[in-house]
Design a protein around this motif. Structure first.
Motif, mmCIF file in Angstrom:
data_model
loop_
_atom_site.group_PDB
_atom_site.id
_atom_site.type_symbol
_atom_site.label_atom_id
_atom_site.label_comp_id
_atom_site.label_asym_id
_atom_site.label_seq_id
_atom_site.Cartn_x
_atom_site.Cartn_y
_atom_site.Cartn_z
ATOM 1 N N LYS A 175 -28.436 -15.928 -19.874
ATOM 2 C CA LYS A 175 -29.615 -16.778 -19.993
ATOM 3 C C LYS A 175 -29.687 -17.718 -18.807
ATOM 4 N N ALA A 176 -30.900 -18.208 -18.559
ATOM 5 C CA ALA A 176 -31.146 -19.124 -17.452
ATOM 6 C C ALA A 176 -31.654 -20.448 -17.999
ATOM 7 N N ALA A 177 -31.394 -21.528 -17.258
ATOM 8 C CA ALA A 177 -31.893 -22.854 -17.626
ATOM 9 C C ALA A 177 -32.352 -23.579 -16.370
ATOM 10 N N SER A 178 -33.518 -24.215 -16.458
ATOM 11 C CA SER A 178 -34.099 -24.976 -15.341
ATOM 12 C C SER A 178 -34.362 -24.105 -14.127
ATOM 13 N N CYS A 179 -34.732 -22.863 -14.357
ATOM 14 C CA CYS A 179 -34.971 -21.926 -13.260
ATOM 15 C C CYS A 179 -36.449 -21.542 -13.173
ATOM 16 N N THR A 180 -36.893 -21.239 -11.975
ATOM 17 C CA THR A 180 -38.221 -20.679 -11.767
ATOM 18 C C THR A 180 -38.139 -19.154 -11.850
ATOM 19 N N ALA A 181 -39.299 -18.512 -11.920
ATOM 20 C CA ALA A 181 -39.349 -17.057 -11.906
ATOM 21 C C ALA A 181 -38.889 -16.552 -10.533
ATOM 22 N N PRO A 182 -38.228 -15.403 -10.510
ATOM 23 C CA PRO A 182 -37.940 -14.494 -11.624
ATOM 24 C C PRO A 182 -36.617 -14.780 -12.347
ATOM 25 N N LEU A 183 -35.788 -15.708 -11.827
ATOM 26 C CA LEU A 183 -34.504 -15.958 -12.473
ATOM 27 C C LEU A 183 -34.654 -16.503 -13.891
ATOM 28 N N SER A 184 -35.785 -17.157 -14.164
ATOM 29 C CA SER A 184 -36.022 -17.696 -15.508
ATOM 30 C C SER A 184 -36.086 -16.599 -16.564
ATOM 31 N N ALA A 185 -36.304 -15.351 -16.155
ATOM 32 C CA ALA A 185 -36.402 -14.232 -17.098
ATOM 33 C C ALA A 185 -35.056 -13.592 -17.399
ATOM 34 N N LEU A 186 -33.958 -14.159 -16.909
ATOM 35 C CA LEU A 186 -32.640 -13.576 -17.098
ATOM 36 C C LEU A 186 -32.278 -13.455 -18.581
ATOM 37 N N LYS A 187 -31.875 -12.249 -19.011
ATOM 38 C CA LYS A 187 -31.452 -12.016 -20.395
ATOM 39 C C LYS A 187 -30.157 -11.207 -20.488
ATOM 40 N N LYS A 188 -29.836 -10.428 -19.451
ATOM 41 C CA LYS A 188 -28.669 -9.558 -19.488
ATOM 42 C C LYS A 188 -28.019 -9.508 -18.102
ATOM 43 N N TRP A 189 -26.771 -9.034 -18.081
ATOM 44 C CA TRP A 189 -26.108 -8.766 -16.817
ATOM 45 C C TRP A 189 -25.111 -7.630 -16.991
ATOM 46 N N HIS A 190 -24.782 -6.960 -15.894
ATOM 47 C CA HIS A 190 -23.753 -5.919 -15.918
ATOM 48 C C HIS A 190 -23.340 -5.612 -14.479
ATOM 49 N N ILE A 191 -22.402 -4.673 -14.346
ATOM 50 C CA ILE A 191 -21.939 -4.265 -13.025
ATOM 51 C C ILE A 191 -22.374 -2.828 -12.776
ATOM 52 N N GLU A 192 -22.907 -2.580 -11.595
ATOM 53 C CA GLU A 192 -23.341 -1.238 -11.246
ATOM 54 C C GLU A 192 -23.069 -1.005 -9.770
ATOM 55 N N GLU A 193 -22.318 0.067 -9.474
ATOM 56 C CA GLU A 193 -21.965 0.434 -8.107
ATOM 57 C C GLU A 193 -21.360 -0.745 -7.343
ATOM 58 N N GLY A 194 -20.464 -1.470 -8.033
ATOM 59 C CA GLY A 194 -19.752 -2.553 -7.387
ATOM 60 C C GLY A 194 -20.558 -3.814 -7.172
ATOM 61 N N GLN A 195 -21.734 -3.923 -7.765
ATOM 62 C CA GLN A 195 -22.588 -5.089 -7.597
ATOM 63 C C GLN A 195 -22.926 -5.704 -8.960
ATOM 64 N N LEU A 196 -23.034 -7.011 -8.984
ATOM 65 C CA LEU A 196 -23.463 -7.735 -10.178
ATOM 66 C C LEU A 196 -24.972 -7.595 -10.312
ATOM 67 N N GLN A 197 -25.452 -7.134 -11.440
ATOM 68 C CA GLN A 197 -26.872 -6.943 -11.683
ATOM 69 C C GLN A 197 -27.351 -7.957 -12.720
ATOM 70 N N LEU A 198 -28.354 -8.757 -12.354
ATOM 71 C CA LEU A 198 -29.003 -9.668 -13.293
ATOM 72 C C LEU A 198 -30.278 -8.996 -13.770
ATOM 73 N N LEU A 199 -30.479 -8.948 -15.086
ATOM 74 C CA LEU A 199 -31.565 -8.163 -15.666
ATOM 75 C C LEU A 199 -32.445 -9.015 -16.569
ATOM 76 N N ASP A 200 -33.721 -8.593 -16.702
ATOM 77 C CA ASP A 200 -34.599 -9.241 -17.677
ATOM 78 C C ASP A 200 -34.482 -8.514 -19.018
ATOM 79 N N ALA A 201 -35.305 -8.891 -19.987
ATOM 80 C CA ALA A 201 -35.196 -8.328 -21.342
ATOM 81 C C ALA A 201 -35.437 -6.824 -21.366
ATOM 82 N N GLU A 202 -36.244 -6.316 -20.435
ATOM 83 C CA GLU A 202 -36.541 -4.889 -20.384
ATOM 84 C C GLU A 202 -35.506 -4.097 -19.599
ATOM 85 N N GLY A 203 -34.538 -4.788 -18.997
ATOM 86 C CA GLY A 203 -33.522 -4.105 -18.209
ATOM 87 C C GLY A 203 -33.884 -3.938 -16.748
#
Length: 259
Positions: A72-100
C-alpha cells in the motif's frame, strides 16, 4: 521540510549485506520478502501528495496469488498511489496496482532501490527511512563544514545552486549543466550502481530528467544508446562535501563519456 521528513532523511542506516539483482535471483522467495518488505520512502516531492514523503509499505502476506504480496501507498501521487501488490520478476522488484499492472520496476539493495515507472516516463528512487551509509556520511560532512563547496573551490554553493536544474530547451525537455569535478556516470541513481563512464571537469552536459533522493539531486543524460546518472552532491576524499555540477554552462553540451 517537516519534522518527519527531516528525521527520515537524517537517521543512521543499519549495516546490511547488499543484495543486488544477481543475489536476488539466488535467494529463496522467503529470504527476498524478508529482505525487501517493510517501509520505503520516495523523497522526491513530485511523488508526494502532501507535506510528508510518499511512503510505500511492502507486506509479507499474500495478495490472492502465492507469488504476490500485499502493498500500500500513503501520501503518494499517481501512479504510486495505486500500489496494491508487489513481487519479484526476473531479478527486479515489481510494484503493481490492483489489476496486476506494473507501476514501477526497481532493482538495488535493501536500503535503496531504483528504476522507472511502468510507462518509462519517470524514474523512482525508493529508500529506507534511515537512508544509507553514504547518505549519513554526506550529512555528517555538511554538518561539520557547514558548507557544500562549489567543485574543488573554497566557495560555498548557495542553497538554490544545490536544487535540480530547471528543464528548458525544446518544450522544457532538457537543461545544460556545467561539470565542476571529474565525475562518474552510473547506470542507476545509486552509489553502488555500475560506472558507465567518466566526465571531465569543464564538460557541458545536457540532462533530460532530474530527481531528488536523501543524498540530493541526481540527473540523467543520454550517452549514445544508453542513459547514465550523475550525482550533484558528493564527498571528496571522504571529507569534503562538494557540488559536482552547476545548473548552467557556456560551452556546447556534450553527450559522451570517457570509459
Amino acid at each position: 521540510m517537516t519534522k518527519t521528513r527531516r528525521t527520515l532523511m537524517a537517521g543512521l542506516a543499519l549495516t546490511l549485506c547488499v543484495a543486488g539483482v544477481s543475489a536476488a535471483r539466488a535467494q529463496s522467495a522467503e529470504a527476498f520478502v524478508k529482505a525487501f518488505s517493510g517501509q520505503w520512502y520516495v523523497f522526491d516531492n513530485a511523488y508526494s501528495s502532501g507535506p510528508e514523503p510518499c511512503g510505500l509499505q511492502l507486506g509479507t502476506e499474500g495478495a490472492g496469488d502465492p507469488k504476490r504480496y500485499e502493498a500500500k501507498a500513503a501520501s503518494c501521487t499517481a501512479p504510486l498511489s495505486a500500489l496494491k501488490k508487489w513481487h519479484i520478476e526476473e531479478g527486479q522488484l515489481q510494484l503493481l496496482d490492483a489489476e496486476g499492472t506494473t507501476i514501477a520496476q526497481l532493482g538495488g539493495n535493501q536500503l535503496r532501490v531504483t528504476g522507472d515507472l511502468g510507462d518509462g516516463s519517470r524514474a523512482v528512487i525508493a529508500e529506507r527511512g534511515a537512508g544509507n551509509q553514504d547518505t549519513a556520511a554526506l550529512a555528517a560532512a555538511i554538518r561539520k563544514h557547514r558548507c557544500v563547496y562549489s567543485g574543488f573551490t573554497s566557495t560555498c554553493a548557495e542553497k538554490a545552486d544545490l536544487q535540480a536544474p530547471e528543464m528548458t530547451g525544446d518544450d522544457g525537455a532538457f537543461s545544460s549543466v556545467g561539470v565542476l569535478v571529474k565525475l562518474n556516470v552510473r547506470n542507476q541513481p545509486r552509489n553502488d550502481a555500475p560506472v558507465i563512464g567518466v566526465l571531465n571537469e569543464g564538460t557541458c552536459l545536457k540532462v533530460n530528467y532530474c530527481t531528488t533522493a536523501s543524498d540530493g539531486v541526481w540527473c540523467r543524460a543520454r550517452f549514445g544508446a544508453q542513459s547514465g546518472w550523475v550525482k550533484k552532491t558528493a564527498l571528496r576524499q571522504s571529507e569534503w562535501p562538494v557540488m559536482t555540477y552547476a545548473n548552467s554552462c557556456t560551452a556546447e553540451p556534450e553527450t559522451k563519456t570517457d570509459g
